[in-house]
Every structure is written in structure tokens, then in C-alpha cells.
Design a protein around this motif. Structure first.
Motif, PDB file in Angstrom:
ATOM      1  N   TYR A  24      14.332  97.486  73.999  1.00 42.86           N
ATOM      2  CA  TYR A  24      13.452  96.684  73.146  1.00 42.86           C
ATOM      3  C   TYR A  24      13.946  96.618  71.701  1.00 42.86           C
ATOM      4  CZ  TYR A  24      11.714 101.483  72.514  1.00 42.86           C
ATOM      5  OH  TYR A  24      11.620 102.833  72.301  1.00 42.86           O
ATOM      6  N   GLU A  25      15.182  97.033  71.473  1.00 39.65           N
ATOM      7  CA  GLU A  25      15.708  97.054  70.107  1.00 39.65           C
ATOM      8  C   GLU A  25      15.799  95.659  69.502  1.00 39.65           C
ATOM      9  OE1 GLU A  25      19.629  98.800  67.688  1.00 39.65           O
ATOM     10  OE2 GLU A  25      19.218  99.375  69.766  1.00 39.65           O
ATOM     11  N   ASP A  26      16.129  94.650  70.324  1.00 41.58           N
ATOM     12  CA  ASP A  26      16.289  93.306  69.778  1.00 41.58           C
ATOM     13  C   ASP A  26      14.983  92.505  69.761  1.00 41.58           C
ATOM     14  OD1 ASP A  26      16.167  93.175  72.493  1.00 41.58           O
ATOM     15  OD2 ASP A  26      17.907  91.887  72.775  1.00 41.58           O
ATOM     16  N   VAL A  27      13.855  93.140  70.075  1.00 37.99           N
ATOM     17  CA  VAL A  27      12.567  92.443  69.961  1.00 37.99           C
ATOM     18  C   VAL A  27      11.640  93.171  68.992  1.00 37.99           C
ATOM     19  CG1 VAL A  27      12.674  91.370  72.232  1.00 37.99           C
ATOM     20  CG2 VAL A  27      11.645  93.638  72.009  1.00 37.99           C
ATOM     21  N   LEU A  28      12.186  94.061  68.165  1.00 34.40           N
ATOM     22  CA  LEU A  28      11.351  94.783  67.205  1.00 34.40           C
ATOM     23  C   LEU A  28      10.656  93.826  66.245  1.00 34.40           C
ATOM     24  CD1 LEU A  28      13.542  97.901  66.268  1.00 34.40           C
ATOM     25  CD2 LEU A  28      11.739  97.718  67.981  1.00 34.40           C
ATOM     26  N   SER A  29      11.352  92.778  65.801  1.00 35.74           N
ATOM     27  CA  SER A  29      10.728  91.832  64.869  1.00 35.74           C
ATOM     28  C   SER A  29       9.588  91.077  65.534  1.00 35.74           C
ATOM     29  CB  SER A  29      11.773  90.852  64.323  1.00 35.74           C
ATOM     30  OG  SER A  29      12.398  90.141  65.379  1.00 35.74           O
ATOM     31  N   GLN A  30       9.738  90.755  66.838  1.00 37.15           N
ATOM     32  CA  GLN A  30       8.641  90.097  67.551  1.00 37.15           C
ATOM     33  C   GLN A  30       7.447  91.045  67.714  1.00 37.15           C
ATOM     34  OE1 GLN A  30      11.808  89.679  68.413  1.00 37.15           O
ATOM     35  NE2 GLN A  30      12.023  87.483  68.071  1.00 37.15           N
ATOM     36  N   ILE A  31       7.722  92.313  67.962  1.00 37.27           N
ATOM     37  CA  ILE A  31       6.639  93.292  68.052  1.00 37.27           C
ATOM     38  C   ILE A  31       5.917  93.395  66.713  1.00 37.27           C
ATOM     39  CG2 ILE A  31       6.087  95.725  68.435  1.00 37.27           C
ATOM     40  CD1 ILE A  31       8.450  95.854  70.373  1.00 37.27           C
ATOM     41  N   ASP A  32       6.679  93.358  65.618  1.00 36.74           N
ATOM     42  CA  ASP A  32       6.070  93.383  64.286  1.00 36.74           C
ATOM     43  C   ASP A  32       5.176  92.171  64.068  1.00 36.74           C
ATOM     44  OD1 ASP A  32       7.322  95.758  63.650  1.00 36.74           O
ATOM     45  OD2 ASP A  32       9.052  94.782  62.720  1.00 36.74           O
ATOM     46  N   LEU A  33       5.629  91.003  64.527  1.00 41.90           N
ATOM     47  CA  LEU A  33       4.813  89.800  64.381  1.00 41.90           C
ATOM     48  C   LEU A  33       3.501  89.931  65.146  1.00 41.90           C
ATOM     49  CD1 LEU A  33       7.473  86.940  64.688  1.00 41.90           C
ATOM     50  CD2 LEU A  33       6.256  87.660  62.632  1.00 41.90           C
ATOM     51  N   TYR A  34       3.572  90.484  66.341  1.00 45.98           N
ATOM     52  CA  TYR A  34       2.352  90.644  67.132  1.00 45.98           C
ATOM     53  C   TYR A  34       1.412  91.654  66.465  1.00 45.98           C
ATOM     54  CZ  TYR A  34      -0.604  90.916  71.275  1.00 45.98           C
ATOM     55  OH  TYR A  34      -1.672  90.842  72.133  1.00 45.98           O
TER      56      TYR A  34
END
Length: 505
Positions: free
Chosen positions: A259-269
Motif C-alpha cells: 500500500y506504499e503507492d496509495v498512501l496519498s489516496q488514503i490521506d485523501l480519504y
């Protein structure tokens, strides 16, 4: 210029304009491989080895810590973000452990069913089976896969205890790394462990125990502090593994976590859900504004101050063109909320997390209902491609595990040779299975199934052979003639048909 009532979305770093950056950034240094010409030269230059340990602690451990935090719902941006501009406004911080959700699916799919390790030769198979049993190898494989998903790397160490039993254990990724040579094969020349030995309040005074593993010995140095590492008074112990005892596992050649490359998406959520919670709280505490002829109502300035404390605001009205006082009006001041738009935005972000990570979203309505096998294959196509790469690299490291085991046993004359010819490692995906439908299809197509196979599918039968023995003891003979087998097959088909019909109803 600052925006009015702007909700905060980012990390604890912000630009000079006051806006917040919504991403976690890792430097190149945080994930480099350590390389050197040879173990002998590196051990002769302990200052360089000490700098490697210091570099790992200073540059690589922080990345691992952030990835670990996102697995535990301690998401960096939403937790460490600066406060809301208005102190009286709600400041909820909702962190979502998407890292755990994604990793749990991947770990369960690949290691939920035990890996099958097979090799030619009965004696060799016995050695592997006993080793696996002594080490709860299925649990270890799951932990290694989880570390790969979290950190993009995992480590295990094989060793023999004082009772001559071979063990393999998980190594802490925060205090372990491998040094490779400079050839294109990138052969491991040594591994380093520096476990923390004493608890101290000051991190710079943290004591560590540097331990170096080479192809033929283990070198233990005196305790030292992490702030000023000194490798002194080496104590050497020889071993017979013929290679470095620590094995590194990685899911890809970039050592990137799941999930390292979706950290920014997790932050958005996180930000979207936090904004929604803040809005709902602020709406309950919305400011009531009353405007009109305040004097006529007999209210003074002191009264207005008291009303402000009650979350009300009094505004004196003016006069119209005829000189008459304007009427008194009242209303709440709050941020307008586009429910459909905001919910659609958050749902889009959530779907993007699954799409980019290539982990299937089981809450997707497309996964509900009856789906054909081919349709499901297309839905999981990206995930299966990623899994194929991870399984191939995982097998490579597992082969090294058993090679080290056989190297030692060969060195101490417990076996004649350390040949791993015919070693096979088989993954069995852990997915729900429609056993009833499969049985019915086989029986309808004329396939003959043994009683042992059929009983083995029953969840309430622990030991198939014992059940067969009970059946024979009770005087119910197993079918022997072709006619008896045919009759039994018809009875099974009728039973399965009834079961399928009742399930459909």
C-alpha cells in the motif's frame, strides 16, 4: 491568501502560503540496497560498517515506521496535521487502516492455505517435514508475507540451538539489513542485526548490540549507542551454513510495500471523512444570527455579549428609504454541504485505493451474486499478475531457506549431500469453493469418487480413516462390485440434486 473556513487536509509540513501538502514523501536513501566489494574488506573497515548501521537507522527505519503506522491506523498526515484555524471549530481526525485491509486480503489469499513443500527422496522429505513442524512454518510464512506487504522487505534467520534442533525465526525489519556484493548477481556477503538492548528516554542514548553474520561466522560486538556507533571487541563464532544465515524476502525488485503507492489516496480519504465529521459537529454548534431593531427589544451590549457566549450573534438593523426600522430576522450561519457530491468523492477515492493497489474490493456490487469463473478471473486479473511476481520471489527465498538447512546437515554429516533436486513449492489460493456444485458436476459427468474422498470433504469428520473403520465395524460394507458402486453413485447424485434444489429455494 488564507481561505475562509478551509478544512485541513495535509501533513505536518506546509508551504509558505499556509496550504498543506497532502502526501507522504520518502527519499531515495530510505530504500537503497547496501553493497560492498566483499565481506572481508568491509569487516576490515568497521567505520564504514558502522556508518551503514547509522544510515539504516537514520534513513530507512523512518520509512518503515510510517508504513507500520498506516497499517495500524496511525496515519501520518491526518494525525500530525496542524490544527484548524478557528480554535472553536471541531477538529476530528479520522484515520483509516486501509493498509491492514489490503494486506489481510493478500496474506490470506497467498498463505491462508499452507504452502506445500515437496522434494524427491523420502529421507529428504522427512527432514523438511520435521523442520516445518518444529517451526510452525505456516505461521512464519504468513508473518513473512505480512512484512513484505507492509515494508517491502522481510527477514528470517536460521540457526541451531543447544539441543541440536534447527529453527528459523522472523527478524525485526527495523533492526536488520543485508549487504550484497557489487556483481550483477548481487550475492549476499553479510547481514547485520542491531537489536536494542536497553530502554532509555533519550533516543540518542539508545544502546544496541551489533551482530554480523557472514558465510562462515557470527561476529558479536560490544554494546554501543546508536548516536555514536563503535564496533569494538569482536567475538567470533563459526557456523557451517556456508552462506549468510539471514534471508531477505521482497515482493518486487523495488522493495515497495503493498500500500506504499496509495498512501496519498488514503490521506485523501482520511481528510474527506474528517471534514464530514467536522461539518456535522460544526452544524450542531452553528452560530445563530439575529438582526433587526435590537434596542426595541430592550437588549443592551452586555446582553449581546452573553448571547455570543451562547453561540448567538446580535446585529443591529438599519433603516429603509422611508426611515423605518428594518424587520428582525434570524438564521444560522454554517457551511453549505453538498451531500451527494461529497459522498461520491469519498467513494471515488475509496475505489481508487483498491484499483491502484490491485486488491479486489469485496464490497463492490459486481462481486455479489452468481459470477462465472471466467468473469471472476478478469476481475482479479491485475491482482493475479502482481501475485505471480510475489510468489516467484517468495519461492526463491524459500529455496534458500531449505538450502541453508541442508548445507548445515551435510556439513555435520547428518545427511550425505545437500542436493535440493526436485524441490517444489506450491501455493494454493485461499478462496471460497463451491464444493457442492463441483461434486454434482463430477457425478453427473460419470466420475467415480472414493468414499475416502467424499468423507474428506465433510467439515464434521476429523479423521477420514477412523470414520471408514467405524463404517466397516458397524457392518455397513463398502461397495465392492460394479453394481454396488453404480447404485451408490446414483444415491449420491440424488442426494446432491436435492441439496442443490433446497439451496436454490
Amino acid at each position: 491568501m488564507d481561505k475562509v473556513n478551509e478544512f485541513e487536509h495535509g501533513a505536518d509540513t506546509s508551504s509558505s502560503s499556509g496550504t498543506t501538502a497532502n502526501f507522504v514523501s520518502f527519499s531515495v536513501e530510505s530504500n537503497i540496497h547496501y553493497r560492498y566489494s566483499s565481506a572481508e574488506e568491509l569487516l576490515d573497515n568497521t567505520d564504514i560498517l558502522a556508518k551503514m548501521i547509522s544510515h539504516h537507522n537514520e534513513h530507512q527505519v523512518p520509512r518503515l515506521q510510517v508504513l507500520d503506522d498506516y497499517y495500524k491506523a496511525k496515519n501520518t498526515n491526518i494525525i500530525k496535521n496542524r490544527k484548524r484555524k478557528e480554535k472553536e471549530k471541531a477538529d476530528h481526525r479520522a484515520a483509516h487502516n486501509f493498509g491492514k485491509v489490503l494486506a489481510t486480503f493478500d496474506v490470506g489469499y497467498n498463505t491462508g492455505n499452507p504452502l506445500k513443500v515437496q522434494i524427491n527422496g523420502e529421507s529428504s522429505q522427512t527432514i523438511i517435514d520435521e523442520f516445518n513442524q518444529d517451526n510452525d512454518i505456516d505461521g512464519l510464512n504468513g508473518e513473512l508475507w505480512l512484512d513484505m506487504d507492509k515494508y517491502g522487505r522481510a527477514y528470517e534467520i536460521i540457526y541451531r540451538d543447544e539441543d541440536d534442533i534447527d529453527y528459523v525465526d522472523l527478524c525485526n525489519a527495523f533492526e536488520t539489513f543485508v549487504v550484497y556484493d557489487t556483481t550483477v548477481k548481487r550475492k549476499p556477503i553479510l547481514a547485520v542485526r542491531y537489536p536494542k538492548t536497553k530502554f532509555t528516554v533519550d533516543a540518542d542514548e539508545q544502546f544496541i548490540q551489533p551482530i554480523i553474520y557472514t558465510a562462515d561466522k557470527i561476529i558479536t560486538y560490544d554494546e554501543t549507542t546508536i548516536a555514536a556507533i563503535e564496533l569494538k571487541n569482536p567475538n567470533e563464532d563459526a557456523h557451517e551454513y556456508k552462506e549468510v544465515q539471514i534471508t531477505e524476502f521482497s515482493p518486487n525488485r523495488f522493495r515497495m510495500g503493498l500500500y506504499e503507492d496509495v498512501l496519498s489516496q488514503i490521506d485523501l480519504y482520511d481528510a474527506g471523512q474528517s471534514d464530514t465529521a467536522n461539518y456535522m459537529t460544526d452544524l450542531n454548534d452553528a452560530l445563530l444570527v439575529i438582526s433587526g431593531d435590537i434596542e426595541a427589544a430592550g437588549l443592551t451590549t452586555d446582553d449581546a455579549v452573553k448571547q455570543k457566549e451562547a453561540n448567538m450573534l446580535l446585529l443591529e438593523s438599519g433603516t429603509d428609504i422611508n426611515g423605518n426600522k428594518t424587520s428582525v430576522t434570524a438564521g444560522y450561519i454554517y457551511k453549505q454541504y453538498d451531500v451527494n457530491g461529497v459522498e461520491a468523492y469519498k467513494e471515488r477515492v475509496r475505489k481508487g485505493i483498491h484499483e491502484i493497489s490491485m486488491i479486489p474490493d469485496l464490497t463492490d456490487t459486481n462481486f455479489s451474486g452468481v459470477q462465472s469463473g471466467e468473469a471472476m478471473k478478469y476481475k482479479m486479473f491485475g491482482f493475479n499478475q502482481m501475485t505471480a511476481v510475489k510468489q516467484r520471489l517468495f519461492k526463491k527465498s524459500l529455496v534458500r531457506r531449505y538450502r541453508l538447512l541442508f548445507n548445515l546437515k551435510s556439513s555435520v554429516s547428518e545427511i550425505d549431500n545437500s542436493d535440493l533436486k526436485g524441490l517444489r513449492i506450491v501455493f494454493t489460493p485461499n478462496l471460497p469453493k463451491a464444493i457442492l456444485e463441483e461434486l454434482k458436476t463430477l457425478v453427473d459427468s460419470g466420475a467415480e469418487l472414493s468414499q475416502e474422498t467424499i468423507l474428506g470433504l465433510a467439515s464434521f469428520i476429523d479423521n477420514v480413516q477412523e470414520e471408514l473403520d467405524r463404517v466397516e465395524k458397524e457392518g455397513t460394507p463398502l461397495p465392492s462390485t460394479d453394481e454396488e458402486k453404480e447404485n451408490l453413485k446414483k444415491e449420491q447424485a440424488e442426494f446432491l440434486a436435492k441439496q442443490a434444489k433446497s439451496k436454490g429455494d
